[in-house]
Write a protein that holds these residues in place. Sequence first.
Motif, PDB file in Angstrom:
ATOM      1  N   ILE A   1       0.859  -1.178   0.000  1.00  0.00           N
ATOM      2  CA  ILE A   1       0.000   0.000   0.000  1.00  0.00           C
ATOM      3  C   ILE A   1       0.899   1.234   0.000  1.00  0.00           C
ATOM      4  CG2 ILE A   1      -0.228  -0.120   2.528  1.00  0.00           C
ATOM      5  CD1 ILE A   1      -3.051   1.115   2.146  1.00  0.00           C
ATOM      6  N   LYS A   2       0.706   2.085  -1.012  1.00  0.00           N
ATOM      7  CA  LYS A   2       1.557   3.267  -1.180  1.00  0.00           C
ATOM      8  C   LYS A   2       0.710   4.409  -1.759  1.00  0.00           C
ATOM      9  CE  LYS A   2       5.201   0.758  -0.128  1.00  0.00           C
ATOM     10  NZ  LYS A   2       5.896   0.888   1.170  1.00  0.00           N
ATOM     11  N   ARG A   3       1.335   5.584  -1.849  1.00  0.00           N
ATOM     12  CA  ARG A   3       0.661   6.761  -2.399  1.00  0.00           C
ATOM     13  C   ARG A   3       1.142   7.023  -3.831  1.00  0.00           C
ATOM     14  NH1 ARG A   3      -2.121  10.744   0.144  1.00  0.00           N
ATOM     15  NH2 ARG A   3      -1.256  10.173   2.204  1.00  0.00           N
ATOM     16  N   VAL A   4       0.200   7.305  -4.722  1.00  0.00           N
ATOM     17  CA  VAL A   4       0.525   7.616  -6.114  1.00  0.00           C
ATOM     18  C   VAL A   4       1.121   9.019  -6.186  1.00  0.00           C
ATOM     19  CG1 VAL A   4      -0.385   7.983  -8.431  1.00  0.00           C
ATOM     20  CG2 VAL A   4      -1.258   6.094  -7.041  1.00  0.00           C
ATOM     21  N   ILE A   5       2.323   9.096  -6.745  1.00  0.00           N
ATOM     22  CA  ILE A   5       3.011  10.374  -6.916  1.00  0.00           C
ATOM     23  C   ILE A   5       3.081  10.763  -8.393  1.00  0.00           C
ATOM     24  CG2 ILE A   5       5.163  11.644  -6.567  1.00  0.00           C
ATOM     25  CD1 ILE A   5       3.720  10.954  -3.973  1.00  0.00           C
ATOM     26  N   GLY A   6       3.483   9.820  -9.236  1.00  0.00           N
ATOM     27  CA  GLY A   6       3.658  10.094 -10.654  1.00  0.00           C
ATOM     28  C   GLY A   6       2.696   9.311 -11.521  1.00  0.00           C
ATOM     29  N   LEU A   7       2.053  10.011 -12.461  1.00  0.00           N
ATOM     30  CA  LEU A   7       1.136   9.398 -13.417  1.00  0.00           C
ATOM     31  C   LEU A   7       1.869   9.115 -14.723  1.00  0.00           C
ATOM     32  CD1 LEU A   7      -1.950  11.753 -12.874  1.00  0.00           C
ATOM     33  CD2 LEU A   7      -1.412   9.605 -11.690  1.00  0.00           C
ATOM     34  N   PRO A   8       1.297   8.308 -15.610  1.00  0.00           N
ATOM     35  CA  PRO A   8       1.950   8.044 -16.897  1.00  0.00           C
ATOM     36  C   PRO A   8       2.305   9.343 -17.622  1.00  0.00           C
ATOM     37  CG  PRO A   8       0.100   6.554 -16.597  1.00  0.00           C
ATOM     38  CD  PRO A   8       0.050   7.523 -15.452  1.00  0.00           C
ATOM     39  N   GLY A   9       3.575   9.437 -18.035  1.00  0.00           N
ATOM     40  CA  GLY A   9       4.045  10.626 -18.728  1.00  0.00           C
ATOM     41  C   GLY A   9       4.678  11.668 -17.833  1.00  0.00           C
ATOM     42  N   ASP A  10       4.476  11.589 -16.521  1.00  0.00           N
ATOM     43  CA  ASP A  10       5.058  12.553 -15.588  1.00  0.00           C
ATOM     44  C   ASP A  10       6.572  12.378 -15.512  1.00  0.00           C
ATOM     45  OD1 ASP A  10       2.694  13.771 -14.903  1.00  0.00           O
ATOM     46  OD2 ASP A  10       2.463  12.727 -12.987  1.00  0.00           O
ATOM     47  N   GLN A  11       7.250  13.492 -15.286  1.00  0.00           N
ATOM     48  CA  GLN A  11       8.674  13.466 -14.991  1.00  0.00           C
ATOM     49  C   GLN A  11       8.849  13.785 -13.508  1.00  0.00           C
ATOM     50  OE1 GLN A  11      10.360  16.244 -17.894  1.00  0.00           O
ATOM     51  NE2 GLN A  11      10.963  14.506 -19.161  1.00  0.00           N
ATOM     52  N   VAL A  12       9.479  12.888 -12.787  1.00  0.00           N
ATOM     53  CA  VAL A  12       9.572  13.003 -11.328  1.00  0.00           C
ATOM     54  C   VAL A  12      11.025  12.863 -10.895  1.00  0.00           C
ATOM     55  CG1 VAL A  12       8.721  12.126  -9.115  1.00  0.00           C
ATOM     56  CG2 VAL A  12       7.290  11.916 -11.157  1.00  0.00           C
ATOM     57  N   SER A  13      11.418  13.691  -9.928  1.00  0.00           N
ATOM     58  CA  SER A  13      12.745  13.571  -9.322  1.00  0.00           C
ATOM     59  C   SER A  13      12.631  13.901  -7.842  1.00  0.00           C
ATOM     60  CB  SER A  13      13.752  14.512 -10.001  1.00  0.00           C
ATOM     61  OG  SER A  13      13.368  15.864  -9.838  1.00  0.00           O
ATOM     62  N   MET A  14      13.674  13.575  -7.081  1.00  0.00           N
ATOM     63  CA  MET A  14      13.700  13.879  -5.656  1.00  0.00           C
ATOM     64  C   MET A  14      15.102  14.349  -5.267  1.00  0.00           C
ATOM     65  SD  MET A  14      12.874  11.410  -2.354  1.00  0.00           S
ATOM     66  CE  MET A  14      11.091  11.459  -2.506  1.00  0.00           C
ATOM     67  N   ARG A  15      15.144  15.488  -4.565  1.00  0.00           N
ATOM     68  CA  ARG A  15      16.409  16.030  -4.094  1.00  0.00           C
ATOM     69  C   ARG A  15      16.289  16.300  -2.598  1.00  0.00           C
ATOM     70  NH1 ARG A  15      16.304  20.795  -8.603  1.00  0.00           N
ATOM     71  NH2 ARG A  15      15.781  19.445 -10.387  1.00  0.00           N
ATOM     72  N   ASN A  16      17.031  15.531  -1.819  1.00  0.00           N
ATOM     73  CA  ASN A  16      16.998  15.644  -0.369  1.00  0.00           C
ATOM     74  C   ASN A  16      15.564  15.585   0.162  1.00  0.00           C
ATOM     75  OD1 ASN A  16      18.221  15.828   2.160  1.00  0.00           O
ATOM     76  ND2 ASN A  16      18.082  18.057   2.196  1.00  0.00           N
ATOM     77  N   ASN A  17      14.811  14.589  -0.304  1.00  0.00           N
ATOM     78  CA  ASN A  17      13.424  14.336   0.081  1.00  0.00           C
ATOM     79  C   ASN A  17      12.436  15.385  -0.439  1.00  0.00           C
ATOM     80  OD1 ASN A  17      13.197  11.824   1.522  1.00  0.00           O
ATOM     81  ND2 ASN A  17      14.414  12.741   3.157  1.00  0.00           N
ATOM     82  N   ASN A  18      12.899  16.285  -1.287  1.00  0.00           N
ATOM     83  CA  ASN A  18      12.010  17.268  -1.898  1.00  0.00           C
ATOM     84  C   ASN A  18      11.620  16.768  -3.289  1.00  0.00           C
ATOM     85  OD1 ASN A  18      10.725  19.521  -2.946  1.00  0.00           O
ATOM     86  ND2 ASN A  18      12.155  20.970  -2.051  1.00  0.00           N
ATOM     87  N   LEU A  19      10.319  16.559  -3.496  1.00  0.00           N
ATOM     88  CA  LEU A  19       9.835  16.013  -4.760  1.00  0.00           C
ATOM     89  C   LEU A  19       9.624  17.110  -5.800  1.00  0.00           C
ATOM     90  CD1 LEU A  19       7.209  13.299  -3.748  1.00  0.00           C
ATOM     91  CD2 LEU A  19       9.173  12.948  -5.259  1.00  0.00           C
ATOM     92  N   TYR A  20       9.976  16.767  -7.047  1.00  0.00           N
ATOM     93  CA  TYR A  20       9.711  17.627  -8.197  1.00  0.00           C
ATOM     94  C   TYR A  20       8.893  16.822  -9.198  1.00  0.00           C
ATOM     95  CZ  TYR A  20      13.367  20.688  -6.344  1.00  0.00           C
ATOM     96  OH  TYR A  20      14.109  21.520  -5.546  1.00  0.00           O
ATOM     97  N   VAL A  21       7.751  17.380  -9.592  1.00  0.00           N
ATOM     98  CA  VAL A  21       6.885  16.731 -10.575  1.00  0.00           C
ATOM     99  C   VAL A  21       6.755  17.652 -11.775  1.00  0.00           C
ATOM    100  CG1 VAL A  21       4.598  15.763 -11.051  1.00  0.00           C
ATOM    101  CG2 VAL A  21       5.626  15.482  -8.783  1.00  0.00           C
ATOM    102  N   ASN A  22       7.194  17.149 -12.925  1.00  0.00           N
ATOM    103  CA  ASN A  22       7.182  17.930 -14.169  1.00  0.00           C
ATOM    104  C   ASN A  22       7.908  19.264 -14.000  1.00  0.00           C
ATOM    105  OD1 ASN A  22       5.700  15.918 -15.520  1.00  0.00           O
ATOM    106  ND2 ASN A  22       3.782  16.724 -14.704  1.00  0.00           N
ATOM    107  N   GLY A  23       9.047  19.195 -13.305  1.00  0.00           N
ATOM    108  CA  GLY A  23       9.914  20.354 -13.163  1.00  0.00           C
ATOM    109  C   GLY A  23       9.558  21.299 -12.046  1.00  0.00           C
TER     110      GLY A  23
END
Length: 220
Positions: A91-113
């Motif tokens: 069981i988890k939380r949805v963060i990125g959908l199909p086509g999304d660009q996702v990154s994480m820097r020091n626990n800070n999430l970036y979605v589509n820039g």
Amino acid sequence: MKTIISFWKNNRLFFFFVMLMCVFRSAVADWYTVPTGSMQPTIEVGDRITVNKMAYDIRLPFSDISLLQLDEPVRGDIVVFESEQASNRLIKRVIGLPGDQVSMRNNNLYVNGRSLNYQLEKRTEREVLLTEQLGENTHQIRLDTQVNTPLKNFSTVTVPEDYFLVLGDNRNNSADSRVIGFVPRHELRGKAGYVAFSLDYDDHYLPRKKRFLTNLYEQP
């Protein structure tokens, strides 16, 4: 033979009820026992979570066959899925959908820039609690400050078609897409909704009264 027929006549309503309940739990709704703290603080160890199995698909009872796709997950949904990669139900939380660009820097999430918005709620020697804004969804995440993990960083990835990127709310203590990869849509089994009830494993399995029927999408 007469004894068997008599037994069936006297108990057929009971067996019919059991069959309907099995079908209901298989294809409509069920609950899921959470054995780990990977979704803290949203979900505690010992919570029994209600799962809407018709949130995304209508499935053939007692099978994984999707008869009809009803909807798609959105960012912030808490999903239950049968992970082939982990050989387990998760069981988890949805963060990125199909086509999304996702990154994480020091626990800070970036979605589509764009960086998600964060607000500090609590800080102790052991943990930091933050409120994370994910689209229209606002929820808390937990950072264990005593854990030094490479999971708090990853380079930009693009979520493939028919896949999702999922994370646990207990970010430094969760085996999620950073470990098992993207989640295929066909592995989804439903959307979590409420805490049906909760047992405190550290207090003689006594019920946590305050968690009874807690909505997982409402901030405490």
